[in-house]
Motif scaffolding. Structure first.
Motif, short mmCIF file in Angstrom:
data_model
loop_
_atom_site.label_atom_id
_atom_site.label_comp_id
_atom_site.label_asym_id
_atom_site.label_seq_id
_atom_site.Cartn_x
_atom_site.Cartn_y
_atom_site.Cartn_z
N ALA A 21 54.42 -2.56 20.98
CA ALA A 21 54.22 -3.54 22.05
C ALA A 21 53.45 -2.92 23.22
CB ALA A 21 55.56 -4.08 22.53
N GLY A 22 53.80 -1.68 23.55
CA GLY A 22 53.08 -1.00 24.62
C GLY A 22 51.63 -0.76 24.27
N GLY A 23 51.38 -0.41 22.99
CA GLY A 23 50.01 -0.22 22.55
C GLY A 23 49.20 -1.50 22.64
N ILE A 24 49.82 -2.62 22.30
CA ILE A 24 49.13 -3.92 22.38
C ILE A 24 48.75 -4.24 23.83
CG2 ILE A 24 49.41 -6.41 22.07
CD1 ILE A 24 51.16 -5.76 19.62
N LEU A 25 49.69 -4.03 24.73
CA LEU A 25 49.41 -4.28 26.16
C LEU A 25 48.29 -3.39 26.68
CD1 LEU A 25 53.05 -4.74 27.57
CD2 LEU A 25 51.33 -6.51 27.08
N LEU A 26 48.30 -2.11 26.25
CA LEU A 26 47.25 -1.19 26.68
C LEU A 26 45.89 -1.63 26.15
CD1 LEU A 26 46.50 1.42 28.13
CD2 LEU A 26 46.96 2.66 25.98
N LEU A 27 45.88 -2.09 24.90
CA LEU A 27 44.63 -2.56 24.31
C LEU A 27 44.12 -3.82 25.02
CD1 LEU A 27 45.39 -1.95 20.53
CD2 LEU A 27 43.71 -0.72 21.93
N LEU A 28 45.05 -4.68 25.46
CA LEU A 28 44.65 -5.87 26.21
C LEU A 28 44.02 -5.49 27.56
CD1 LEU A 28 47.62 -8.34 25.56
CD2 LEU A 28 45.27 -8.53 24.72
N VAL A 29 44.55 -4.43 28.15
CA VAL A 29 43.96 -3.95 29.40
C VAL A 29 42.53 -3.45 29.15
CG1 VAL A 29 44.10 -2.17 31.18
CG2 VAL A 29 46.17 -3.37 30.44
N ASN A 85 40.10 -5.49 20.53
CA ASN A 85 40.66 -6.80 20.21
C ASN A 85 41.17 -6.85 18.77
OD1 ASN A 85 40.28 -7.95 22.71
ND2 ASN A 85 38.32 -8.91 22.20
N ILE A 86 40.37 -6.30 17.85
CA ILE A 86 40.79 -6.31 16.44
C ILE A 86 42.01 -5.42 16.25
CG2 ILE A 86 40.09 -5.63 14.11
CD1 ILE A 86 37.22 -6.44 14.89
N ALA A 92 49.67 -6.55 16.53
CA ALA A 92 50.53 -7.70 16.79
C ALA A 92 50.98 -8.35 15.49
CB ALA A 92 49.80 -8.71 17.67
N THR A 93 50.08 -8.44 14.52
CA THR A 93 50.42 -9.02 13.22
C THR A 93 51.48 -8.18 12.53
OG1 THR A 93 48.19 -9.93 13.01
CG2 THR A 93 49.51 -9.76 11.01
N SER A 94 51.29 -6.85 12.57
CA SER A 94 52.28 -5.95 11.96
C SER A 94 53.63 -6.07 12.66
CB SER A 94 51.76 -4.51 12.03
OG SER A 94 52.73 -3.60 11.55
N LEU A 95 53.60 -6.15 13.99
CA LEU A 95 54.84 -6.23 14.75
C LEU A 95 55.59 -7.52 14.47
CD1 LEU A 95 56.60 -4.94 16.99
CD2 LEU A 95 55.22 -6.21 18.65
N PHE A 96 54.90 -8.64 14.52
CA PHE A 96 55.56 -9.93 14.32
C PHE A 96 55.97 -10.14 12.88
CE2 PHE A 96 53.85 -10.66 18.46
CZ PHE A 96 54.63 -11.66 19.04
N THR A 97 55.22 -9.57 11.93
CA THR A 97 55.60 -9.67 10.52
C THR A 97 56.89 -8.91 10.26
OG1 THR A 97 53.27 -9.87 9.87
CG2 THR A 97 54.84 -9.28 8.16
N GLY A 98 57.04 -7.74 10.89
CA GLY A 98 58.26 -6.96 10.72
C GLY A 98 59.47 -7.63 11.31
N VAL A 99 59.27 -8.43 12.34
CA VAL A 99 60.41 -9.09 12.99
C VAL A 99 60.69 -10.46 12.38
CG1 VAL A 99 61.28 -9.98 15.20
CG2 VAL A 99 59.98 -7.84 15.14
N LEU A 110 48.80 -17.00 17.27
CA LEU A 110 48.94 -17.87 18.44
C LEU A 110 49.15 -17.06 19.72
CD1 LEU A 110 49.26 -20.70 19.67
CD2 LEU A 110 51.70 -20.61 19.05
N VAL A 111 50.06 -16.10 19.67
CA VAL A 111 50.37 -15.32 20.86
C VAL A 111 49.17 -14.50 21.30
CG1 VAL A 111 51.79 -13.42 21.74
CG2 VAL A 111 52.85 -15.24 20.39
N MET A 112 48.50 -13.83 20.35
CA MET A 112 47.36 -12.99 20.71
C MET A 112 46.18 -13.83 21.23
SD MET A 112 48.15 -9.92 20.60
CE MET A 112 46.51 -9.29 20.88
N THR A 113 46.02 -15.02 20.66
CA THR A 113 44.94 -15.90 21.16
C THR A 113 45.17 -16.24 22.62
OG1 THR A 113 44.58 -16.87 18.96
CG2 THR A 113 43.81 -18.13 20.87
N LEU A 114 46.40 -16.59 22.97
CA LEU A 114 46.71 -16.92 24.37
C LEU A 114 46.56 -15.71 25.28
CD1 LEU A 114 49.83 -19.23 23.86
CD2 LEU A 114 47.51 -19.92 24.51
N LEU A 115 47.08 -14.56 24.82
CA LEU A 115 47.01 -13.35 25.65
C LEU A 115 45.56 -12.90 25.88
CD1 LEU A 115 50.00 -11.24 24.24
CD2 LEU A 115 49.89 -12.49 26.41
N VAL A 116 44.78 -12.88 24.79
CA VAL A 116 43.38 -12.47 24.91
C VAL A 116 42.59 -13.45 25.76
CG1 VAL A 116 41.24 -12.12 23.62
CG2 VAL A 116 43.38 -11.15 22.76
N LEU A 117 42.80 -14.75 25.53
CA LEU A 117 42.05 -15.77 26.26
C LEU A 117 42.32 -15.69 27.76
CD1 LEU A 117 40.22 -18.30 26.26
CD2 LEU A 117 42.30 -19.67 25.96
#
Length: 446
Positions: A21-29, A85-86, A92-99, A110-117
């Protein structure tokens, strides 16, 4: 033992979850940084960046340097932006699939589209557009570092893109600009005027200065039929009388025929010469008897009719004169040009108490909705005065445009309609149309 193993696995999963999750947020930054940098560097005005750089800003200087090659800049930024972005989407796909199992794929999308947009596109780009020059100066240094690292990949991609475009008959020139600087300035002025930010007079002055290189002296010269001249064979008293009655301080001097221009007489030189002869001879009459116009006239200055206005203005300033006679390719006199004529193309009509003819070209509204226009008024002056867009490629004056379109010399009362306007000939002298009535066709009623 089983409980301890389960506890360790749970702790490991929690650590992996939060690290991902932290890596995803850093990549969004990083994605927001790349998106905002792209917008800032492409939207920033190079003129404003140059002004900031001249004040000592190293960031602005760096921004100017990296924006010289927009193709390499955009390629490097897009490479970094797409990579983060990729990668963020994959994590995110790996994280949400595991959960959430298989349903996590759709949820991650859906979540990544909103966050990236929101956070990686709209928000940073909105800030970058609002503060383009400031943002460009701040991100210039790190973007320059990224460009240096990504340069080999970007060069390969650039080559591949050009090869593909060439297959479709498109040739990309990285050194060409979509809009010339002059066209960008003109477009900005027109937009500013339409929005009420730039006054019409300010717009016309700047556009007039920009257009000097596209216009020739033949377009604004005083036609030879309207030039006031002095005959060198006239009596000195007649020459003095003509100069005193004239509205001009400089008059061409000819001998035998108007085409044979032998000099230019300045009124001050004339008066100085007569005064000197008068003081030496004792009387004005004696001074006039001794006076010869050829002794005080200046050498005429001839220019080709195809010379551009900006070049002619430079010649006037270099030669410290502002009076020239215009000739065609055969050397025949075509007209007269002064520095004032060129300046009027920038600042508008210049008149004084000795220039009563300056009011002849004023557009006067008539009671019937028509505009009364002098036939000798240039199309450019009319367009500037009325905010019209009549073409001036085939003729310089309004009368010339009517004659060109009518393919004849019209008579008084004839009416024509072309280019969205109604033209009526209201006065004619010999073969010249001296007065016209003009109004837009949308307002015309037959």
């Amino acid at each position: 033992m089983d409980s301890a193993t389960a506890l360790v696995e749970t702790g490991t999963m929690d650590s992996t979850f939060w690290l991902t999750a932290g890596g995803i947020l850093l990549l969004l930054v990083f994605s927001a940084f790349f998106s905002g940098s792209e917008t800032a560097l492409t939207a920033a005005s190079r003129g404003k960046l140059r002004s900031i750089a001249d004040k000592g800003s190293r960031g602005a200087e760096k921004a100017l340097k990296i924006t010289e090659d927009n193709e390499r800049l955009i390629g490097s930024v897009l490479l970094g932006n797409n990579m983060v972005n990729i990668l963020a989407t994959s994590l995110a796909t790996s994280l949400f699939t595991g959960v959430f199992g298989d349903g996590g794929v759709a949820l991650a999308t859906l979540v990544m589209t909103l966050l990236v947009l929101i956070f990686a596109e709209v928000l940073p780009k909105t800030y970058a557009i609002t503060n383009a020059e400031v943002a460009a100066a701040r991100v210039a240094a790190p973007i320059a570092f990224i460009i240096a690292i990504a340069s080999p990949v970007v060069s390969a991609v650039r080559l591949l893109v050009r090869l593909v475009l060439r297959l479709f008959g498109v040739r990309a020139d990285p050194d060409s600009q979509i809009l010339a600087v002059r066209e960008e300035i003109a477009g900005a002025l027109q937009l500013g005027h339409s929005e009420g930010v730039v006054e019409k007079e300010d717009r016309d002055r700047i556009l007039g200065a920009l257009d000097l290189s596209d216009r020739a002296v033949e377009e604004i010269m005083l036609h030879r039929s309207q030039i006031e001249m002095i005959n060198a064979t006239d009596a000195p008293a007649d020459i003095l009388s003509q100069c005193m009655k004239s509205n001009h301080t400089r008059l061409p001097v000819y001998r035998n025929e108007p085409e044979n221009i032998i000099g230019i007489l300045h009124t001050k030189d004339l008066l100085r010469a007569i005064y000197k002869l008068g003081t030496e001879g004792g009387s004005v009459a004696n001074a006039l008897d001794k006076f010869k116009v050829t002794d005080v006239m200046m050498k005429p200055y001839f220019v080709p009719e195809t010379t551009t206005l900006d070049e002619q203005m430079r010649q006037f300033l270099h030669m410290r004169t502002h009076f020239a006679l215009v000739v065609d390719e055969y050397g025949s006199l075509q007209g007269l040009l002064t520095l004032e004529d060129i300046l009027e193309e920038i600042v508008g009509e210049i008149t004084d108490e000795f220039d009563p003819a300056g009011a002849d070209h004023v557009v006067r509204p008539g009671e019937d909705g028509n505009y009364l226009v002098d036939g000798a008024m240039t199309i450019r002056d009319l367009n500037r005065a009325m905010e019209w867009s009549l073409p001036d490629e085939e003729a310089n004056t309004i009368a010339g445009l009517v004659i060109h379109e009518a393919q004849m010399i019209p008579t008084v009362g004839q009416v024509f309609a072309f280019h969205g306007f109604r033209f009526e000939v209201s006065a004619r002298k010999d073969n010249r149309l001296t007065r016209l009535k003009i109004r837009p066709l949308m307002d015309a009623t037959e």
